[in-house]
Design a protein around this motif. Sequence first.
Motif, short mmCIF file in Angstrom:
data_model
loop_
_atom_site.label_atom_id
_atom_site.label_comp_id
_atom_site.label_asym_id
_atom_site.label_seq_id
_atom_site.Cartn_x
_atom_site.Cartn_y
_atom_site.Cartn_z
N UNK A 55 0.83 -1.21 0.00
CA UNK A 55 0.00 0.00 0.00
C UNK A 55 0.86 1.26 0.00
N UNK A 56 1.94 1.26 0.80
CA UNK A 56 2.85 2.42 0.84
C UNK A 56 3.53 2.62 -0.51
N UNK A 57 3.96 1.54 -1.12
CA UNK A 57 4.63 1.63 -2.42
C UNK A 57 3.67 2.16 -3.47
N UNK A 58 2.44 1.64 -3.47
CA UNK A 58 1.45 2.10 -4.45
C UNK A 58 1.12 3.58 -4.24
N UNK A 59 1.05 4.00 -2.98
CA UNK A 59 0.78 5.42 -2.69
C UNK A 59 1.92 6.30 -3.20
N UNK A 60 3.16 5.84 -3.04
CA UNK A 60 4.30 6.62 -3.54
C UNK A 60 4.28 6.68 -5.07
#
Length: 167
Positions: A11-16
């Motif tokens: 989720x963090x990677x996709x948000x970045x």
Amino acid sequence: MGERLTQGDIDKIQAEIDERKLVIRPKLLEEVKETRAQGDLSENFEYHEAKRAKNMNDSRIRYLEKMLKFAEVVDDSSADDEVGINNTVTIYIPEDDCEETYKLVTSIRGNSLKGLISIESPLGAAIRGKHVGDKAMVKVNDDYSYEVEIRKIDNSTTDEDDQIKRY
């Protein structure tokens, strides 16, 4: 084999990726366009810097997308009395007669200087799944290993401080 990531990491990677594509990239493209219009490109430092920033952003997007493509999702749940991902663990090292506290994280968030150890590190692999009072042998290499004892486990969650590593 790809990185071992939790759903929170993904989720963090996709948000970045989304931030870089939808917010940062348009700004950088506009900056390149504006600096290009300033004239002679061979001596235009601002143009070259804007182009470099755009390329670095695009490179980071490709890196993160490739990481997601080949990621292996790992479960970050564990029993309350068991060492698992995102748990803060206090260990006792008899060899050094000291206690140390670490948070067990995936390798993409590991930062030993901040007390974040990877589940793939020798210590992380040795203590994962252990309980308070258990002892674990940490094998550093073929010639050296040491014993640790689990003293305390705090069930925590992913913090905002747990940042995804830069490449």
